[in-house]
Each structure stands twice: as C-alpha cells, then as structure tokens.
Write an enzyme that holds these catalytic residues in place. Sequence first.
Site, mmCIF file in Angstrom:
data_model
loop_
_atom_site.group_PDB
_atom_site.id
_atom_site.type_symbol
_atom_site.label_atom_id
_atom_site.label_comp_id
_atom_site.label_asym_id
_atom_site.label_seq_id
_atom_site.Cartn_x
_atom_site.Cartn_y
_atom_site.Cartn_z
ATOM 1 C CB SER A 19 -0.919 0.005 1.237
ATOM 2 O OG SER A 19 -0.142 0.020 2.427
ATOM 3 C CG ASP A 40 3.488 -4.750 3.104
ATOM 4 O OD1 ASP A 40 3.695 -3.593 2.708
ATOM 5 O OD2 ASP A 40 2.915 -5.004 4.185
ATOM 6 C CE1 TYR A 157 8.695 7.385 10.366
ATOM 7 C CE2 TYR A 157 8.885 9.772 10.471
ATOM 8 C CZ TYR A 157 8.668 8.623 9.739
ATOM 9 O OH TYR A 157 8.423 8.705 8.388
ATOM 10 C CE LYS A 161 11.378 6.585 8.057
ATOM 11 N NZ LYS A 161 11.438 5.603 6.957
#
Length: 253
Positions: A19, A40, A157, A161
């Site tokens: 997705s 996935d 997060y 990243k």
Amino acid sequence: MAQQIEMKGKVALITGAASGLGRACAVRLAEAGASLCIVDVNADQLNAAADALQSSDVQVLAHVANLANPDACTGAVAAAVNRFGRLDALCNVAGIIKMANSTDMPREQFELTMAVNLAAPWYLSQAAIPHLLENNGAIVNCASSAAFIGEAYAAAYCASKAGLVNLTKAMAMEYSKKPIRINAVAPGGMMTGIAMGMSFPPDADFDLVKRYTGLRGLVEVEDVAEIIAMLASPAGRSFHGACINVDAGITAG
C-alpha cells in the site's frame, strides 16, 4: 540531457509495497518495465497489489515477510534472486511511526521502530549489495523530513530516519569506487496508511505538531515515487550519497 526512467530487463525489490508509497513505487517501476519482487507483512494487501501489477504485463513476485526479523530481510533478497536470477534495485520503503511522549513509549514500540525503519534497510542492503554490484545497481532508502527536524512525540521515528540518512551516506562513501549507487529520499507527510493511522498522545500540544506539518499541505505520493524510481534506474546515474527532500518546504527553515 535528462534520461528517461527505463528498467526493461531489470529487477527491483520494493519493501512496504502492499500500500501507500511502496505500492506507488511498484506501479511506477512496472511502468518503466522492471520485473518486481514486492515485499510486505500484509499478505492480503500484498497479493492484491501483485494482482493489479500483473495487468501491466510485468513479472511480479509477492513475498510476505516481517522485516523486523533480520532473517526475513535476507530471505526477501534471496527470494528475488532465486526467482529472477538477478537484482538491479533495492527500494527500502517500508516504515512505521508510533507517536508517544518520550517517557511513555513502550520498549517494544521503540525497538520495532528501529527494527523496521533502520535495521531492515541495513540487513536488506547487506544481502543485496553483492547482486547489485554485478549489475551496476542501486539502493534507494526512504527516509523522511523527520530526519532533519525535531518532531514532538516522534522521537523514535526521527532518530530512525536520521540514522537512515547517515547510513545512506556512509555506505555511499564505502562504495564510492564500486559500480553501485546508494541514495535516499526524504518525503514530507503524505496521505498514506501510515499517516491515516497516526495517533497522538491524549495530552499532545498541537501547537508543537503544527511546527512540522508545513504550509503547503501534504506531498503527493506519486511525486515521491517518481523520484525513487528515478534514483533506482539508470536515469539517476549522477546521484550517489544524496538525500533528496520532497517535502513541500517543511525543512526549508
């Protein structure tokens, strides 16, 4: 003169492809003619994506894997090479975000964030690099604008990243004399399942959240997929160790 994105005869492995951005990347690379290994953890959505891609007259392997498991990462690369006999591009798109007050985030959520967002690209790259070197291939890591600015309630997060951006640069330096390109893309917020599923702490101060939402709205998923496809293909020949921000100005200042 700019090159067209052309992947005929080449094979791309795309994670998070059931997705959102991962699926958009699969669609774009299929349009460019690539054979695809799409990966996935969501089997139903992944098989639906594979069925849709088959109609574009490209070969597609749907490989279900939980990339929080290092063995699943190496297994995904092996599955792609076993099926197609080669690998030309690795697109590390899969990612998760868990919003929380830093003192309240459960250990398992922190560790899962690091496993999917940072460790998985590392293990996938380890397994893929020997095959990519054979074909002048490319790695494209999907970072985030959160790698460059602090975002309240997203410390894990942001850390994952930011680590991915520097992982990209360090590996690019290591392989600067080898026939491989390693780059990253840093999108701003997009209308994806990850964004729709974000849940802020009950006591969140939305004045702080507004500081990283941007003035120009959400980024179009297809625009980011276009940049990833370019970097994954020979059209990205001049990029190595780069991180392209596609964030509608969030990190401009």
